[in-house]
Design a protein around this motif. Sequence first.
Motif, short mmCIF file in Angstrom:
data_model
loop_
_atom_site.label_atom_id
_atom_site.label_comp_id
_atom_site.label_asym_id
_atom_site.label_seq_id
_atom_site.Cartn_x
_atom_site.Cartn_y
_atom_site.Cartn_z
N SER A 150 0.87 -1.19 0.00
CA SER A 150 0.00 0.00 0.00
C SER A 150 0.90 1.23 0.00
O SER A 150 1.49 1.58 1.03
N THR A 151 1.02 1.89 -1.13
CA THR A 151 2.01 2.97 -1.26
C THR A 151 1.39 4.36 -1.31
O THR A 151 2.09 5.34 -1.57
N ASN A 152 0.08 4.46 -1.08
CA ASN A 152 -0.53 5.78 -0.87
C ASN A 152 -1.60 5.63 0.20
O ASN A 152 -1.97 4.51 0.60
N MET A 153 -2.10 6.72 0.70
CA MET A 153 -2.98 6.69 1.85
C MET A 153 -4.34 6.05 1.56
O MET A 153 -4.92 5.40 2.43
N ASP A 154 -4.84 6.18 0.35
CA ASP A 154 -6.12 5.54 0.01
C ASP A 154 -5.97 4.02 0.01
O ASP A 154 -6.83 3.30 0.55
N GLU A 155 -4.89 3.52 -0.60
CA GLU A 155 -4.64 2.08 -0.60
C GLU A 155 -4.46 1.56 0.83
O GLU A 155 -4.97 0.50 1.19
N LEU A 156 -3.73 2.33 1.63
CA LEU A 156 -3.46 1.89 3.00
C LEU A 156 -4.73 1.84 3.84
O LEU A 156 -4.92 0.93 4.65
N LYS A 157 -5.62 2.82 3.65
CA LYS A 157 -6.87 2.82 4.40
C LYS A 157 -7.70 1.57 4.07
O LYS A 157 -8.30 0.95 4.98
N GLN A 158 -7.71 1.18 2.82
CA GLN A 158 -8.41 -0.04 2.42
C GLN A 158 -7.81 -1.25 3.13
O GLN A 158 -8.54 -2.12 3.63
N ALA A 159 -6.49 -1.31 3.16
CA ALA A 159 -5.81 -2.44 3.78
C ALA A 159 -6.06 -2.50 5.28
O ALA A 159 -6.34 -3.56 5.84
N VAL A 160 -5.97 -1.35 5.95
CA VAL A 160 -6.17 -1.30 7.40
C VAL A 160 -7.59 -1.73 7.76
O VAL A 160 -7.80 -2.53 8.68
N ASP A 161 -8.57 -1.19 7.05
CA ASP A 161 -9.96 -1.53 7.35
C ASP A 161 -10.23 -3.02 7.10
O ASP A 161 -11.00 -3.65 7.83
N ALA A 162 -9.60 -3.57 6.08
CA ALA A 162 -9.81 -4.98 5.77
C ALA A 162 -9.17 -5.89 6.83
O ALA A 162 -9.71 -6.96 7.14
N SER A 187 5.53 2.54 2.06
CA SER A 187 4.52 2.09 3.03
C SER A 187 3.98 3.32 3.75
O SER A 187 4.27 4.45 3.36
N GLY A 188 3.19 3.10 4.82
CA GLY A 188 2.60 4.24 5.54
C GLY A 188 3.02 4.34 6.98
O GLY A 188 2.56 5.22 7.69
N SER A 189 3.90 3.41 7.44
CA SER A 189 4.31 3.38 8.85
C SER A 189 3.08 3.40 9.77
O SER A 189 2.81 4.35 10.48
N VAL A 190 2.34 2.30 9.74
CA VAL A 190 1.12 2.20 10.53
C VAL A 190 1.44 2.14 12.02
O VAL A 190 2.31 1.40 12.46
#
Length: 346
Positions: free
Chosen positions: A107-119, A227-230
């Motif tokens: 997930s290399t942008n914030m929209d992609e990362l939000k999808q991954a986190v929620d999933a 990545s987004g450093s979650v």
Amino acid sequence: MFTSFHRISAASLLLLATALPSQAETLRWLTQTQSHNAQYPVEMAAIEAIGATGVTVERNEFQVLGLNLADSLRLVGSGAFQLGTTQVGSAAKDDPFLEGIDLIGVSTNMDELKQAVDAYREAFNARLGEKFGVKAVAIWPFGPQVFLCNQPVETLDDLQGLKVRSFTASMSTLLKDLGATPVTLSFPEVYPALQRGVASCGVTSPTSSNTGKWPEVTSHLYPLSVSGSVQAHLVNLEWLNGLSEEQNAAFEASMAEMETGFWALAVETNDVAQSCSTGGDCPDDGLYTSYDMTLVPVSDTDKATVAEVAATKILPEWAARCEAGYPGCTEIWNDTVGKARGLVIE
């Protein structure tokens, strides 16, 4: 000095709540956020909201107490602190499954990362509760993780032979594949490492690097996000379950609002911070500092390289580590993050 905190049974808690409706719980809150960080006002608003419900919040900082951020999971699970922030990639040393929420190159942008986190959120919390007795009540990113180097870097090929700061296992896999040497460093260790030549480059968000003054010891910023450093705010489940129904609901609501605020910061502030670091427009708000780093344009070739390494090296390597301690975790990942991002680990 901490106020003493005694665990009591649910029946005793109910009895006390009936006899003393204003009885307050104590929440020892351990954070990495400091007053100069963009996240500070959002976090303080959550602390004030929780305090208004009758919970006494005792806020502490890792840096002040001399504690290691990588130990946050165990500090909260043991009950030494009832709530603590953690960098999920660092906490994953205790369980590789956790890193699946933000694997490098997925997930290399914030929209992609939000999808991954929620999933991944439900499976993520199920694992945290089962193994560590904690729950992630807020999951959020610092922002796109980019490269800052103290020497000219035009493409990923230029990382060959360099020592580069890493803070997750999957990031180390990427760096090794690129011919670099990963150096595992916590955030406070990076500035002196760059200054002394222990590391040539570091990976972090534009906001963190600017407020952490990395541009003082680096010259080139390559904004290729890997990545987004979650991060996660973890709460001790025994403490959480001991709250009254009203306090529990208010606590969860405050955490959800804080998470929303942190996501907004990740999207909004990093462009501003990057501009400040690279000689562009910079607001005079006391948060960011103007620097004159060289901003290197990102090539499509390098984006493709990161995606290829993620698919062929990072995902299989992570799956092998994860399955060793949690059989079936690959299937869980495929059904959650993988489905959200259109990826499959065979």
